[in-house]
Design an enzyme around this catalytic site. Structure first.
Site, PDB file in Angstrom:
ATOM      1  N   ARG A 206       0.817  -1.233   0.000  1.00 50.48           N
ATOM      2  CA  ARG A 206       0.000   0.000   0.000  1.00 50.48           C
ATOM      3  C   ARG A 206       0.843   1.273   0.000  1.00 50.48           C
ATOM      4  O   ARG A 206       0.410   2.336   0.436  1.00 50.48           O
ATOM      5  CB  ARG A 206      -0.962   0.019   1.182  1.00 50.48           C
ATOM      6  CG  ARG A 206      -1.928  -1.133   1.157  1.00 50.48           C
ATOM      7  CD  ARG A 206      -3.144  -0.864   2.018  1.00 50.48           C
ATOM      8  NE  ARG A 206      -4.029  -2.019   1.972  1.00 50.48           N
ATOM      9  CZ  ARG A 206      -3.943  -3.036   2.813  1.00 50.48           C
ATOM     10  NH1 ARG A 206      -3.044  -3.044   3.765  1.00 50.48           N
ATOM     11  NH2 ARG A 206      -4.778  -4.052   2.704  1.00 50.48           N
TER      12      ARG A 206
ATOM     13  N   LYS B 257       2.322  11.466 -11.498  1.00 49.32           N
ATOM     14  CA  LYS B 257       1.460  10.591 -12.313  1.00 49.32           C
ATOM     15  C   LYS B 257       2.235   9.295 -12.558  1.00 49.32           C
ATOM     16  O   LYS B 257       3.340   9.321 -13.115  1.00 49.32           O
ATOM     17  CB  LYS B 257       1.118  11.243 -13.649  1.00 49.32           C
ATOM     18  CG  LYS B 257       0.041  12.303 -13.543  1.00 49.32           C
ATOM     19  CD  LYS B 257      -0.393  12.758 -14.934  1.00 49.32           C
ATOM     20  CE  LYS B 257      -1.442  13.855 -14.851  1.00 49.32           C
ATOM     21  NZ  LYS B 257      -1.777  14.409 -16.178  1.00 49.32           N
TER      22      LYS B 257
ATOM     23  N   GLU C  83       8.548  19.090 -25.372  1.00 53.54           N
ATOM     24  CA  GLU C  83       7.882  19.385 -24.088  1.00 53.54           C
ATOM     25  C   GLU C  83       8.445  20.675 -23.484  1.00 53.54           C
ATOM     26  O   GLU C  83       7.736  21.419 -22.802  1.00 53.54           O
ATOM     27  CB  GLU C  83       8.050  18.214 -23.111  1.00 53.54           C
ATOM     28  CG  GLU C  83       7.455  16.885 -23.588  1.00 53.54           C
ATOM     29  CD  GLU C  83       5.922  16.824 -23.540  1.00 53.54           C
ATOM     30  OE1 GLU C  83       5.288  17.768 -23.039  1.00 53.54           O
ATOM     31  OE2 GLU C  83       5.365  15.822 -24.031  1.00 53.54           O
TER      32      GLU C  83
ATOM     33  N   LYS D 260       6.507  23.184 -13.801  1.00 49.75           N
ATOM     34  CA  LYS D 260       5.686  22.001 -13.515  1.00 49.75           C
ATOM     35  C   LYS D 260       5.404  21.904 -12.018  1.00 49.75           C
ATOM     36  O   LYS D 260       4.272  21.590 -11.608  1.00 49.75           O
ATOM     37  CB  LYS D 260       6.362  20.729 -14.028  1.00 49.75           C
ATOM     38  CG  LYS D 260       5.498  19.506 -13.747  1.00 49.75           C
ATOM     39  CD  LYS D 260       5.415  18.501 -14.816  1.00 49.75           C
ATOM     40  CE  LYS D 260       4.330  17.477 -14.475  1.00 49.75           C
ATOM     41  NZ  LYS D 260       4.413  16.262 -15.247  1.00 49.75           N
TER      42      LYS D 260
ATOM     43  N   GLU E  84      -5.266  17.417 -11.361  1.00 50.37           N
ATOM     44  CA  GLU E  84      -5.733  17.886 -12.674  1.00 50.37           C
ATOM     45  C   GLU E  84      -7.221  18.202 -12.698  1.00 50.37           C
ATOM     46  O   GLU E  84      -7.965  17.748 -13.560  1.00 50.37           O
ATOM     47  CB  GLU E  84      -5.376  16.865 -13.754  1.00 50.37           C
ATOM     48  CG  GLU E  84      -5.344  17.492 -15.140  1.00 50.37           C
ATOM     49  CD  GLU E  84      -4.747  16.586 -16.203  1.00 50.37           C
ATOM     50  OE1 GLU E  84      -3.649  16.054 -16.005  1.00 50.37           O
ATOM     51  OE2 GLU E  84      -5.404  16.428 -17.232  1.00 50.37           O
TER      52      GLU E  84
ATOM     53  N   ARG F 183      -3.666  22.128 -14.260  1.00 53.53           N
ATOM     54  CA  ARG F 183      -2.703  21.097 -14.691  1.00 53.53           C
ATOM     55  C   ARG F 183      -2.998  20.644 -16.123  1.00 53.53           C
ATOM     56  O   ARG F 183      -2.098  20.227 -16.842  1.00 53.53           O
ATOM     57  CB  ARG F 183      -2.715  19.913 -13.713  1.00 53.53           C
ATOM     58  CG  ARG F 183      -1.647  18.890 -14.040  1.00 53.53           C
ATOM     59  CD  ARG F 183      -1.349  17.916 -12.915  1.00 53.53           C
ATOM     60  NE  ARG F 183      -0.297  17.004 -13.323  1.00 53.53           N
ATOM     61  CZ  ARG F 183       0.326  16.143 -12.534  1.00 53.53           C
ATOM     62  NH1 ARG F 183       0.000  16.079 -11.255  1.00 53.53           N
ATOM     63  NH2 ARG F 183       1.267  15.350 -13.001  1.00 53.53           N
TER      64      ARG F 183
ATOM     65  N   ASN G  99      -1.169  19.853 -21.090  1.00 53.91           N
ATOM     66  CA  ASN G  99      -1.497  18.971 -22.216  1.00 53.91           C
ATOM     67  C   ASN G  99      -1.612  19.731 -23.539  1.00 53.91           C
ATOM     68  O   ASN G  99      -2.221  19.227 -24.490  1.00 53.91           O
ATOM     69  CB  ASN G  99      -2.812  18.228 -21.935  1.00 53.91           C
ATOM     70  CG  ASN G  99      -2.659  17.280 -20.761  1.00 53.91           C
ATOM     71  OD1 ASN G  99      -1.627  16.643 -20.605  1.00 53.91           O
ATOM     72  ND2 ASN G  99      -3.680  17.197 -19.922  1.00 53.91           N
TER      73      ASN G  99
ATOM     74  N   HIS H  77      -1.624  17.962 -26.962  1.00 51.47           N
ATOM     75  CA  HIS H  77      -1.769  16.523 -26.725  1.00 51.47           C
ATOM     76  C   HIS H  77      -3.031  15.933 -27.361  1.00 51.47           C
ATOM     77  O   HIS H  77      -3.050  14.747 -27.680  1.00 51.47           O
ATOM     78  CB  HIS H  77      -1.728  16.213 -25.224  1.00 51.47           C
ATOM     79  CG  HIS H  77      -0.340  16.289 -24.640  1.00 51.47           C
ATOM     80  ND1 HIS H  77       0.445  17.419 -24.723  1.00 51.47           N
ATOM     81  CD2 HIS H  77       0.414  15.374 -23.979  1.00 51.47           C
ATOM     82  CE1 HIS H  77       1.609  17.194 -24.130  1.00 51.47           C
ATOM     83  NE2 HIS H  77       1.616  15.962 -23.671  1.00 51.47           N
TER      84      HIS H  77
ATOM     85  N   HIS I 154      -2.107  13.002 -29.471  1.00 49.35           N
ATOM     86  CA  HIS I 154      -2.562  11.628 -29.199  1.00 49.35           C
ATOM     87  C   HIS I 154      -3.242  11.038 -30.429  1.00 49.35           C
ATOM     88  O   HIS I 154      -3.133   9.841 -30.695  1.00 49.35           O
ATOM     89  CB  HIS I 154      -3.517  11.595 -28.001  1.00 49.35           C
ATOM     90  CG  HIS I 154      -2.798  11.717 -26.680  1.00 49.35           C
ATOM     91  ND1 HIS I 154      -3.420  12.170 -25.537  1.00 49.35           N
ATOM     92  CD2 HIS I 154      -1.528  11.441 -26.334  1.00 49.35           C
ATOM     93  CE1 HIS I 154      -2.532  12.170 -24.550  1.00 49.35           C
ATOM     94  NE2 HIS I 154      -1.382  11.742 -25.003  1.00 49.35           N
TER      95      HIS I 154
ATOM     96  N   HIS J 171       6.139  10.266 -28.866  1.00 51.32           N
ATOM     97  CA  HIS J 171       5.145  11.138 -28.233  1.00 51.32           C
ATOM     98  C   HIS J 171       5.497  12.629 -28.435  1.00 51.32           C
ATOM     99  O   HIS J 171       4.654  13.432 -28.845  1.00 51.32           O
ATOM    100  CB  HIS J 171       5.072  10.775 -26.743  1.00 51.32           C
ATOM    101  CG  HIS J 171       4.186  11.651 -25.945  1.00 51.32           C
ATOM    102  ND1 HIS J 171       2.814  11.635 -26.076  1.00 51.32           N
ATOM    103  CD2 HIS J 171       4.473  12.599 -25.008  1.00 51.32           C
ATOM    104  CE1 HIS J 171       2.300  12.534 -25.247  1.00 51.32           C
ATOM    105  NE2 HIS J 171       3.278  13.123 -24.595  1.00 51.32           N
TER     106      HIS J 171
END
Ligand code: NAD
Ligand code: GLY
Length: 371
Positions: free
Chosen positions: A122, A144, A186, A228, A238, A242, A246, A249, A253, A266
């Site tokens: 955990r 993340k 980025e 960041k 997010e 946040r 993106n 993106h 994507h 990416h």
């Protein structure tokens, strides 16, 4: 020279240390956080031969032994099997809740290792040592973590913050050039969404940055991590700002989906996606045409693509295919598109449901024929 900044999340706050030649000093940097005399190091078959020994030796100097867990390299191994490989080793070796897990590698290793740390017993402490430019300015910071599912990327995961991030810019010297350029996409993103002076600095120093000149590069990584850290501190999960991280993106994507995650990195897809977002913003009159030109020019100067994918019959991918791919993006909410769009250089916003004709126009403006 070394920079240190803090990501402020109350009792889950942590430092990000950025500099050159940090791996040999890792033992000293980690020692205050390591309660037990052994740690696990999750890495992969590419990074281990390059940097594992440097890391284990540095830890040995301060009396910490390490157990390497070496995963097969590749995005396609960001899955349950790799995750279980980590759990199997941690359980067999009787690792405990206070044992520290270190991730040594790019974003794939950071994401899987971080998720393993979030789940094992955990939650055990973990430390990120990112070794790609993309993971140094983005993936290693902000908590993340996760793995891919056969039906989609990053669909299984957790928000779980590391205890420390150590960024050694020297590791970038072995990075394949294409991966390096993808990281710069980025970095350009941070300039567009939050820092006009960073964008200007990038414009002034393309060649030096591509040569990995220091202290310039360390300064740029530091500025990106600072942006960041500030965004994540304000909106860890997010729910708001946040999402601005993106930029590019949604289009990006779609490029990755349309090309089956095989031919585009990416960062390359995000690069073209940012130009499409800028074109859309210009059509919506929230971004000046000269700023679109600056964005496109900087992306091109960093050796990144500025046109989207074509299909094998040489014409461009159909708009219907684009819309279908974009409609499956995580940022679609209640069937409505939500695009992150620049409002010039240094500021961005979320824009809901722009007219489909304008989206199509933005895509077409980055088509092979047009460019
Ligand atoms: P990656 O981890 O696949 O690394 C790219 C390649 O470079 C790999 O082959 C890797 O083994 C190799 N490599 C790593 N360091 C090296 C070095 N110093 N020298 C030589 N080779 C090296 O890719 P990436 O671009 O670092 O990360 C992409 C992943 O990160 C994706 O899975 C993406 O979903 C994830 N990501 C996560 C976040 C986040 O916030 N958690 C953000 C962005 C991306
Ligand atoms: N890479 C985007 C984020 O961390 O939110």
């Amino acid at each position: 020279m070394e920079h240190r900044l803090s990501l402020d999340l109350g009792e889950r706050s942590y430092d990000i240390v950025i500099g050159a030649s940090l791996l040999p000093r890792l033992g000293q940097l980690l020692q205050p956080l390591v309660q037990q005399q052994r740690v696990a190091i999750v890495t992969n078959t590419t990074v281990a031969p390059l940097y594992l020994e440097r890391v284990t030796q540095s830890l040995q100097h301060v009396g910490i032994s390490s157990l390497p867990i070496i995963l097969t390299d590749g995005e396609s191994f960001k899955n349950w099997h790799s995750l279980n490989q980590i759990f199997d080793t941690l359980i067999e070796q009787r690792f405990e809740r206070s044992t520290v897990l270190i991730t040594l590698g790019g974003g794939v290793i950071g994401d899987i290792g971080g998720f393993a740390a979030a789940c094992f017993l955990r939650g055990i402490p973990f430390i990120q040592i990112p070794t790609t430019l993309l993971s140094q300015v983005d993936a290693s910071v902000g908590g993340k973590t996760g793995i891919n599912h056969p039906l989609g990327k990053n669909l299984i995961g957790a928000f779980y913050q590391p205890r420390l991030v150590v960024i050694d810019s020297d590791t970038l010297s072995t990075l394949p050039r294409r991966e390096l350029l993808a990281g710069y996409a980025e970095i350009i993103k941070y300039g567009i969404i939050a820092d006009a002076s960073l964008f200007s600095l990038l414009e002034a120093h393309v060649e030096g940055l591509l040569r990995l000149d220091n202290p310039l590069l360390i300064d740029v990584i530091h500025r990106c991590c600072a942006i960041k850290a500030q965004v994540v501190a304000a909106d860890e999960r997010e729910n708001g700002q946040r999402a601005l991280l993106n930029l590019g993106h949604t289009f990006g994507h779609a490029i990755e989906t349309l090309t089956h995650y095989e031919s585009w990195l990416h960062g390359e897809a995000v690069a073209v996606g940012m130009i499409m977002a800028a074109e859309l913003a210009s059509a919506l009159q929230i971004c000046a045409a000269q700023d679109v030109t600056r964005i496109r020019t900087l992306i091109r100067r960093f050796g990144l693509p500025i046109v989207g994918p074509s299909n094998p019959t040489s014409s461009n991918v159909s708009i219907d295919a684009w819309m279908d791919a974009m409609s499956r993006d995580k940022k679609v909410e209640g069937g409505q598109f939500r695009f992150v769009l620049p409002q010039g250089i240094g500021k961005a916003t979320i824009y809901r449901n722009p007219p489909v004709s304008m989206i199509a126009q933005a895509i077409t403006s980055c088509s092979a024929k047009k460019a």
